[in-house]
Design a protein around this motif. Sequence first.
Motif, PDB file in Angstrom:
ATOM      1  N   SER A 170      -3.977  -2.268 -12.411  1.00  0.00           N
ATOM      2  CA  SER A 170      -5.268  -2.584 -11.808  1.00  0.00           C
ATOM      3  C   SER A 170      -5.116  -3.046 -10.370  1.00  0.00           C
ATOM      4  N   GLN A 171      -3.925  -3.559 -10.014  1.00  0.00           N
ATOM      5  CA  GLN A 171      -3.731  -4.042  -8.663  1.00  0.00           C
ATOM      6  C   GLN A 171      -3.056  -3.007  -7.767  1.00  0.00           C
ATOM      7  N   MET A 172      -2.703  -1.869  -8.303  1.00  0.00           N
ATOM      8  CA  MET A 172      -2.041  -0.848  -7.506  1.00  0.00           C
ATOM      9  C   MET A 172      -2.925   0.381  -7.320  1.00  0.00           C
ATOM     10  N   HIS A 173      -4.218   0.257  -7.591  1.00  0.00           N
ATOM     11  CA  HIS A 173      -5.126   1.390  -7.486  1.00  0.00           C
ATOM     12  C   HIS A 173      -5.148   1.930  -6.052  1.00  0.00           C
ATOM     13  N   LEU A 174      -5.538   1.115  -5.112  1.00  0.00           N
ATOM     14  CA  LEU A 174      -5.481   1.467  -3.687  1.00  0.00           C
ATOM     15  C   LEU A 174      -4.394   0.612  -3.070  1.00  0.00           C
ATOM     16  N   SER A 175      -3.390   1.247  -2.484  1.00  0.00           N
ATOM     17  CA  SER A 175      -2.267   0.486  -1.955  1.00  0.00           C
ATOM     18  C   SER A 175      -1.748   1.103  -0.678  1.00  0.00           C
ATOM     19  N   SER A 176      -0.859   0.372  -0.021  1.00  0.00           N
ATOM     20  CA  SER A 176      -0.271   0.820   1.233  1.00  0.00           C
ATOM     21  C   SER A 176       1.240   0.740   1.128  1.00  0.00           C
ATOM     22  N   ARG A 177       1.919   1.588   1.892  1.00  0.00           N
ATOM     23  CA  ARG A 177       3.375   1.681   1.794  1.00  0.00           C
ATOM     24  C   ARG A 177       3.967   2.028   3.153  1.00  0.00           C
ATOM     25  N   LEU A 178       5.012   1.327   3.530  1.00  0.00           N
ATOM     26  CA  LEU A 178       5.744   1.617   4.766  1.00  0.00           C
ATOM     27  C   LEU A 178       6.946   2.480   4.428  1.00  0.00           C
ATOM     28  N   VAL A 179       7.078   3.623   5.116  1.00  0.00           N
ATOM     29  CA  VAL A 179       8.163   4.573   4.863  1.00  0.00           C
ATOM     30  C   VAL A 179       8.993   4.728   6.136  1.00  0.00           C
ATOM     31  N   THR A 180      10.315   4.661   6.004  1.00  0.00           N
ATOM     32  CA  THR A 180      11.226   4.836   7.138  1.00  0.00           C
ATOM     33  C   THR A 180      12.011   6.138   6.959  1.00  0.00           C
ATOM     34  N   TYR A 182      -6.727 -16.285  -7.898  1.00  0.00           N
ATOM     35  CA  TYR A 182      -7.111 -14.889  -8.119  1.00  0.00           C
ATOM     36  C   TYR A 182      -6.742 -14.025  -6.904  1.00  0.00           C
ATOM     37  N   LEU A 183      -6.834 -14.592  -5.700  1.00  0.00           N
ATOM     38  CA  LEU A 183      -6.420 -13.854  -4.509  1.00  0.00           C
ATOM     39  C   LEU A 183      -4.905 -13.741  -4.447  1.00  0.00           C
ATOM     40  N   GLN A 184      -4.222 -14.818  -4.773  1.00  0.00           N
ATOM     41  CA  GLN A 184      -2.772 -14.836  -4.658  1.00  0.00           C
ATOM     42  C   GLN A 184      -2.094 -13.900  -5.652  1.00  0.00           C
ATOM     43  N   SER A 185      -2.778 -13.533  -6.715  1.00  0.00           N
ATOM     44  CA  SER A 185      -2.187 -12.650  -7.729  1.00  0.00           C
ATOM     45  C   SER A 185      -2.325 -11.172  -7.366  1.00  0.00           C
ATOM     46  N   LEU A 186      -3.017 -10.859  -6.266  1.00  0.00           N
ATOM     47  CA  LEU A 186      -3.208  -9.461  -5.871  1.00  0.00           C
ATOM     48  C   LEU A 186      -1.926  -8.880  -5.267  1.00  0.00           C
ATOM     49  N   HIS A 187      -1.737  -7.551  -5.435  1.00  0.00           N
ATOM     50  CA  HIS A 187      -0.567  -6.862  -4.870  1.00  0.00           C
ATOM     51  C   HIS A 187      -0.991  -5.458  -4.444  1.00  0.00           C
ATOM     52  N   ALA A 188      -1.411  -5.304  -3.196  1.00  0.00           N
ATOM     53  CA  ALA A 188      -1.831  -3.992  -2.714  1.00  0.00           C
ATOM     54  C   ALA A 188      -0.792  -3.330  -1.820  1.00  0.00           C
ATOM     55  N   THR A 189       0.312  -4.024  -1.535  1.00  0.00           N
ATOM     56  CA  THR A 189       1.418  -3.419  -0.801  1.00  0.00           C
ATOM     57  C   THR A 189       2.447  -2.945  -1.812  1.00  0.00           C
ATOM     58  N   ALA A 190       2.731  -1.649  -1.796  1.00  0.00           N
ATOM     59  CA  ALA A 190       3.645  -1.073  -2.787  1.00  0.00           C
ATOM     60  C   ALA A 190       5.061  -1.559  -2.552  1.00  0.00           C
ATOM     61  N   ARG A 191       5.739  -1.936  -3.636  1.00  0.00           N
ATOM     62  CA  ARG A 191       7.137  -2.336  -3.572  1.00  0.00           C
ATOM     63  C   ARG A 191       7.904  -1.567  -4.635  1.00  0.00           C
ATOM     64  N   PRO A 192       8.869  -0.749  -4.255  1.00  0.00           N
ATOM     65  CA  PRO A 192       9.614   0.037  -5.236  1.00  0.00           C
ATOM     66  C   PRO A 192      10.241  -0.804  -6.341  1.00  0.00           C
ATOM     67  N   THR A 193      10.712  -2.001  -6.016  1.00  0.00           N
ATOM     68  CA  THR A 193      11.398  -2.805  -7.027  1.00  0.00           C
ATOM     69  C   THR A 193      10.435  -3.436  -8.020  1.00  0.00           C
ATOM     70  N   ASN A 194       9.171  -3.565  -7.618  1.00  0.00           N
ATOM     71  CA  ASN A 194       8.206  -4.248  -8.481  1.00  0.00           C
ATOM     72  C   ASN A 194       7.163  -3.324  -9.076  1.00  0.00           C
ATOM     73  N   ILE A 195       7.197  -2.058  -8.705  1.00  0.00           N
ATOM     74  CA  ILE A 195       6.083  -1.186  -9.045  1.00  0.00           C
ATOM     75  C   ILE A 195       5.876  -1.063 -10.550  1.00  0.00           C
ATOM     76  N   GLU A 196       6.951  -1.080 -11.320  1.00  0.00           N
ATOM     77  CA  GLU A 196       6.793  -0.890 -12.753  1.00  0.00           C
ATOM     78  C   GLU A 196       6.183  -2.114 -13.420  1.00  0.00           C
ATOM     79  N   GLY A 248      -4.716  -7.400  -0.599  1.00  0.00           N
ATOM     80  CA  GLY A 248      -5.779  -6.628  -1.226  1.00  0.00           C
ATOM     81  C   GLY A 248      -7.122  -6.754  -0.523  1.00  0.00           C
ATOM     82  N   ILE A 249      -8.062  -5.948  -0.990  1.00  0.00           N
ATOM     83  CA  ILE A 249      -9.439  -5.957  -0.509  1.00  0.00           C
ATOM     84  C   ILE A 249     -10.284  -6.736  -1.505  1.00  0.00           C
ATOM     85  N   VAL A 250     -10.942  -7.766  -1.007  1.00  0.00           N
ATOM     86  CA  VAL A 250     -11.833  -8.567  -1.836  1.00  0.00           C
ATOM     87  C   VAL A 250     -13.266  -8.238  -1.414  1.00  0.00           C
TER      88      VAL A 250
END
Length: 297
Positions: free
Chosen positions: A212-222, A193-207, A118-120
Amino acid sequence: MVDVYLFSGFLGSGKTSMMTDVIRQLKEQNIKPAIIMNELGKLNFDSQAVEEDVPLKEMLNGCICCSGSEKTEAQIQTLLAESEFDVLIIETTGAAHPVEALDAVYSPLFADQLNIKGIVTVADSKRWLERDQLSPQVRSLFLEQIRHAHLILANKSDLLTEEERAKVTFEIQSLNPHAQLLQTTNGRVPLKYLQSLHATARPTNIESAPISQMHLSSRLVTFTEPVEQEVFEEWLRTIPSTIYRMKGYVPIKGMKNPMLFQYAYGLTQWMPEYMQMSPNIVIIGENVNELEVVGTL
């Protein structure tokens, strides 16, 4: 995978103080950090705050978010090849726009090795209260750094009255209700507080991930198959405005190698690639995991 944090904020806001304290906490937990420090000038005095046993790369005389993006990619590749570390901290210059800084960091060449946490953003609380005195351009960047953060430190809170602290908290949370806000002194923030951030999208965890931690995120697509360039460009015209950046290599029908592809705020660029690169693209924006991409599963 290496956890990556981007530290954002204006000069004098307390980014370096935060970084040195975070490094201390990481070492106490036997977590190995590495640092990339960015400075607009030719000298980086802040690097003296980093101990010799911490891998360090400096980017001087340029901004990570524009002409320095290729240098950033090279520095990260060098760190990954030469050093062993668990966490990468990137301290951006005060002039860096957070979305563009994230774009410079998240290359499709090594995206599968990085976990963008994430961005702090460190916000000077006094400067926030006096933001109307800033020039329109500086004030706009100041607000953008806060609006796109995943965690915000309202720093130098010891210099404010109780009423002023309440005003800063209310106004910043109104600008960015997605991020957690902490009132801090000397940029000190508990590592949890930093370790609890998740800004990389994960399909299995998204739900289960907090919104609040998925507002701005990044995703790798193949890509699983080549696509028609016209079909791909037609798809691009349908994506929401909350998708800010895409870059990588798209396999096009009739082309021997995937084409180098860039997308920024509705504008696209294609370039032929003369090597067989992996058919991956990185997507940066809001709620990126909800986006269906043609040619992928």
